[in-house]
Enzyme design. Structure first.
Site, PDB file in Angstrom:
ATOM      1  N   LYS A  14      -9.728 -52.304 -29.030  1.00 33.36           N
ATOM      2  CA  LYS A  14      -9.154 -51.819 -27.766  1.00 33.36           C
ATOM      3  C   LYS A  14     -10.080 -52.111 -26.582  1.00 33.36           C
ATOM      4  O   LYS A  14      -9.631 -52.590 -25.552  1.00 33.36           O
ATOM      5  CB  LYS A  14      -8.879 -50.305 -27.831  1.00 33.36           C
ATOM      6  CG  LYS A  14      -7.828 -49.910 -28.866  1.00 33.36           C
ATOM      7  CD  LYS A  14      -7.431 -48.445 -28.758  1.00 33.36           C
ATOM      8  CE  LYS A  14      -8.526 -47.460 -29.125  1.00 33.36           C
ATOM      9  NZ  LYS A  14      -8.903 -47.474 -30.551  1.00 33.36           N
ATOM     10  N   ARG A  89      -3.423 -40.339 -27.488  1.00 33.32           N
ATOM     11  CA  ARG A  89      -3.678 -40.340 -28.932  1.00 33.32           C
ATOM     12  C   ARG A  89      -2.794 -39.351 -29.664  1.00 33.32           C
ATOM     13  O   ARG A  89      -2.872 -39.260 -30.898  1.00 33.32           O
ATOM     14  CB  ARG A  89      -5.143 -39.981 -29.192  1.00 33.32           C
ATOM     15  CG  ARG A  89      -6.086 -41.182 -29.289  1.00 33.32           C
ATOM     16  CD  ARG A  89      -7.491 -40.625 -29.434  1.00 33.32           C
ATOM     17  NE  ARG A  89      -8.402 -41.424 -30.180  1.00 33.32           N
ATOM     18  CZ  ARG A  89      -9.304 -42.250 -29.645  1.00 33.32           C
ATOM     19  NH1 ARG A  89      -9.339 -42.466 -28.357  1.00 33.32           N
ATOM     20  NH2 ARG A  89     -10.161 -42.886 -30.410  1.00 33.32           N
ATOM     21  N   ARG A 128     -20.851 -52.295 -35.738  1.00 36.11           N
ATOM     22  CA  ARG A 128     -21.100 -51.712 -34.410  1.00 36.11           C
ATOM     23  C   ARG A 128     -22.145 -50.601 -34.508  1.00 36.11           C
ATOM     24  O   ARG A 128     -22.962 -50.421 -33.598  1.00 36.11           O
ATOM     25  CB  ARG A 128     -19.784 -51.161 -33.832  1.00 36.11           C
ATOM     26  CG  ARG A 128     -19.918 -50.664 -32.410  1.00 36.11           C
ATOM     27  CD  ARG A 128     -18.576 -50.375 -31.780  1.00 36.11           C
ATOM     28  NE  ARG A 128     -17.993 -49.117 -32.240  1.00 36.11           N
ATOM     29  CZ  ARG A 128     -16.784 -48.681 -31.915  1.00 36.11           C
ATOM     30  NH1 ARG A 128     -15.998 -49.418 -31.126  1.00 36.11           N
ATOM     31  NH2 ARG A 128     -16.331 -47.535 -32.356  1.00 36.11           N
ATOM     32  N   ARG A 134     -23.789 -45.987 -32.202  1.00 36.65           N
ATOM     33  CA  ARG A 134     -22.885 -44.879 -31.850  1.00 36.65           C
ATOM     34  C   ARG A 134     -22.914 -43.828 -32.935  1.00 36.65           C
ATOM     35  O   ARG A 134     -22.721 -44.147 -34.110  1.00 36.65           O
ATOM     36  CB  ARG A 134     -21.463 -45.420 -31.668  1.00 36.65           C
ATOM     37  CG  ARG A 134     -21.023 -45.395 -30.224  1.00 36.65           C
ATOM     38  CD  ARG A 134     -19.655 -45.940 -30.073  1.00 36.65           C
ATOM     39  NE  ARG A 134     -18.621 -45.036 -30.609  1.00 36.65           N
ATOM     40  CZ  ARG A 134     -17.329 -45.180 -30.363  1.00 36.65           C
ATOM     41  NH1 ARG A 134     -16.913 -46.179 -29.607  1.00 36.65           N
ATOM     42  NH2 ARG A 134     -16.455 -44.344 -30.864  1.00 36.65           N
ATOM     43  N   ARG A 145     -12.058 -40.321 -38.833  1.00 35.01           N
ATOM     44  CA  ARG A 145     -11.332 -40.859 -37.673  1.00 35.01           C
ATOM     45  C   ARG A 145     -10.089 -41.646 -38.108  1.00 35.01           C
ATOM     46  O   ARG A 145      -9.060 -41.595 -37.436  1.00 35.01           O
ATOM     47  CB  ARG A 145     -12.274 -41.732 -36.815  1.00 35.01           C
ATOM     48  CG  ARG A 145     -13.202 -40.874 -35.946  1.00 35.01           C
ATOM     49  CD  ARG A 145     -14.493 -41.574 -35.573  1.00 35.01           C
ATOM     50  NE  ARG A 145     -14.317 -42.735 -34.742  1.00 35.01           N
ATOM     51  CZ  ARG A 145     -15.160 -43.767 -34.713  1.00 35.01           C
ATOM     52  NH1 ARG A 145     -16.229 -43.782 -35.486  1.00 35.01           N
ATOM     53  NH2 ARG A 145     -14.935 -44.774 -33.915  1.00 35.01           N
TER      54      ARG A 145
HETATM   55  P1  AMP Z   1     -13.099 -43.973 -28.828  1.00 32.91           P
HETATM   56  O1  AMP Z   1     -14.286 -44.504 -28.121  1.00 32.91           O
HETATM   57  O2  AMP Z   1     -11.799 -44.255 -28.098  1.00 32.91           O
HETATM   58  O3  AMP Z   1     -13.026 -44.381 -30.284  1.00 32.91           O
HETATM   59  O4  AMP Z   1     -13.222 -42.375 -28.823  1.00 32.91           O
HETATM   60  C1  AMP Z   1     -14.303 -41.733 -29.463  1.00 32.91           C
HETATM   61  C2  AMP Z   1     -13.981 -40.264 -29.690  1.00 32.91           C
HETATM   62  O5  AMP Z   1     -13.709 -39.625 -28.426  1.00 32.91           O
HETATM   63  C3  AMP Z   1     -12.748 -39.976 -30.533  1.00 32.91           C
HETATM   64  O6  AMP Z   1     -13.032 -40.029 -31.922  1.00 32.91           O
HETATM   65  C4  AMP Z   1     -12.374 -38.581 -30.048  1.00 32.91           C
HETATM   66  O7  AMP Z   1     -13.226 -37.608 -30.613  1.00 32.91           O
HETATM   67  C5  AMP Z   1     -12.675 -38.639 -28.559  1.00 32.91           C
HETATM   68  N1  AMP Z   1     -11.504 -39.102 -27.778  1.00 32.91           N
HETATM   69  C6  AMP Z   1     -11.380 -40.271 -27.056  1.00 32.91           C
HETATM   70  N2  AMP Z   1     -10.179 -40.367 -26.482  1.00 32.91           N
HETATM   71  C7  AMP Z   1      -9.507 -39.234 -26.829  1.00 32.91           C
HETATM   72  C8  AMP Z   1      -8.190 -38.739 -26.574  1.00 32.91           C
HETATM   73  N3  AMP Z   1      -7.307 -39.436 -25.850  1.00 32.91           N
HETATM   74  N4  AMP Z   1      -7.855 -37.538 -27.099  1.00 32.91           N
HETATM   75  C9  AMP Z   1      -8.712 -36.816 -27.832  1.00 32.91           C
HETATM   76  N5  AMP Z   1      -9.947 -37.225 -28.138  1.00 32.91           N
HETATM   77  C10 AMP Z   1     -10.354 -38.420 -27.644  1.00 32.91           C
END
Ligand code: AMP
Length: 193
Positions: A14, A89, A128, A134, A145
């Site tokens: 993404k 999400r 990564r 991370r 996840r």
């Molecule tokens: P990402 O970098 O998009 O993989 O997001 C990392 C983490 O941030 C996710 O595993 C969630 O814990 C939180 N997160 C990011 N976007 C959202 C969202 N739209 N709703 C809820 N939690 C989010």
């Protein structure tokens, strides 16, 4: 430009494809994951709340996410189109996004869905972890996840299909990053022609 929602599992690319689209079409970009990580780094109240959820691979509660998203959207210049990366999400987030955009005379635009096999996702996320360090890129949290993705996020794919705005790109067919980028950029161009 129409708004774009980039949708896919953790590790589906993404962030990478958002950057490509943003650079090509000069659009705004909101990555909710990046927003949350910046809040954590800066030690804000929001960051403190978010940290526990992120470290456990759980989603931040919808109400909180929706408020964050609306204030980020309002801080971007109007009329250029926005790429939503990592949001929505859940179905509640999708409905709130649609309403928020309509209240501002805007609309969802197009949704880009990335389909990538789970073994490829796991390989990329573990790589990564080594490159970027991370905290949530460890095997146990990644599995959590994936589970959250399957249970809470994947059902949204059909919601977008029902809205008539879903465009799917399959790694198993396009096979390379360049192939994916080319197909996605062409589709965005076509939608805005
Ligand atoms: P990402 O970098 O998009 O993989 O997001 C990392 C983490 O941030 C996710 O595993 C969630 O814990 C939180 N997160 C990011 N976007 C959202 C969202 N739209 N709703 C809820 N939690 C989010």
């Amino acid at each position: 430009m129409k708004n774009i929602i980039i949708f896919g599992a953790p590790g589906s690319g993404k962030g990478t494809y958002s950057e490509e689209i943003k650079n090509r079409f000069n659009m705004g970009h909101i990555s909710t994951g990046d927003v949350l990580r910046a809040e954590i780094k800066n030690g804000t109240e929001l960051g403190k709340i978010a940290q526990g959820y992120i470290d456990n691979g759980q989603l931040i509660p919808d109400d909180l996410m929706i408020n964050i998203l609306a204030s980020k959207y309002d801080s971007l210049p109007a009329g250029k189109g926005v790429i939503f990366d990592g949001f929505p999400r859940t179905i509640a987030q999708a409905e709130a996004l649609k309403k928020m955009l309509e209240e501002r005379g805007d609309s969802l635009g197009m949704m880009i869905e990335l389909i990538v096999p789970e073994d490829v996702l796991m390989f990329r996320l573990l790589r990564r972890a080594k490159l970027e360090g991370r905290a949530d890129d460890n095997e146990e949290t990644i599995r959590k996840r994936f589970e959250v993705y399957h249970n809470q996020t994947e059902p949204l794919s059909r919601w977008f299909e029902a809205e008539g705005i879903r465009h799917t790109f399959d790694w198993g067919v396009l096979l390379t990053k360049e192939g994916m980028i080319e197909a996605i950029l062409a589709e965005v161009e076509k939608e805005n022609a």
